[in-house]
Design an enzyme around this catalytic site. Sequence first.
Site, mmCIF file in Angstrom:
data_model
loop_
_atom_site.group_PDB
_atom_site.id
_atom_site.type_symbol
_atom_site.label_atom_id
_atom_site.label_comp_id
_atom_site.label_asym_id
_atom_site.label_seq_id
_atom_site.Cartn_x
_atom_site.Cartn_y
_atom_site.Cartn_z
ATOM 1 N N GLY A 71 9.850 -17.820 -3.583
ATOM 2 C CA GLY A 71 9.862 -17.440 -4.995
ATOM 3 C C GLY A 71 8.569 -16.783 -5.444
ATOM 4 O O GLY A 71 8.589 -15.807 -6.204
ATOM 5 N N CYS A 72 7.454 -17.297 -4.967
ATOM 6 C CA CYS A 72 6.156 -16.769 -5.373
ATOM 7 C C CYS A 72 5.930 -15.363 -4.817
ATOM 8 O O CYS A 72 5.321 -14.515 -5.472
ATOM 9 C CB CYS A 72 5.038 -17.710 -4.940
ATOM 10 S SG CYS A 72 5.216 -19.332 -5.726
#
Length: 150
Positions: A40-41
């Site tokens: 996600g990051c």
Amino acid sequence: MIELNTNFQLESTNGKIVSLEDFKGKYLVLYFYPRDNTKGCTIEANEFSEKYLEFEKLDAEVVGISKDTIKSHLRFKEKENIPFDLLADPERAVHKQYEVLKAAKMYGKDVIKTIRSTFVFDKDGNLIKEFRDVKPSNHAEEVLEYIKSL
């Protein structure tokens, strides 16, 4: 909107200690993310990177912040070609200040997690918008649209 003490001093991948004051004269997009090199990051960082020139044209600076070390941030920046600075908050003092931490369970253990959040400041350094508990996909576009509306 929560009244926050928004000022900070953290080590940056630009080799300096930076504070909120350093961004006066520009809009600032300060986004908190859980961890370098996670799915996600990486999505979020890549989307902010893809839109970075558009942010610059609007006189806005983008800065990411996580609990990772500068060494980790530098590897992440290089691997993903991130054009903006990342700030290291290994003690999570600024995370606490911005109220982006929450207790959770992971594999049956108590942990403190980072709530993916973004804060937008005006050119005078005033907090004008909070995006809390966001999803990484399309978030950069949402922030960009907000700045365009100003």
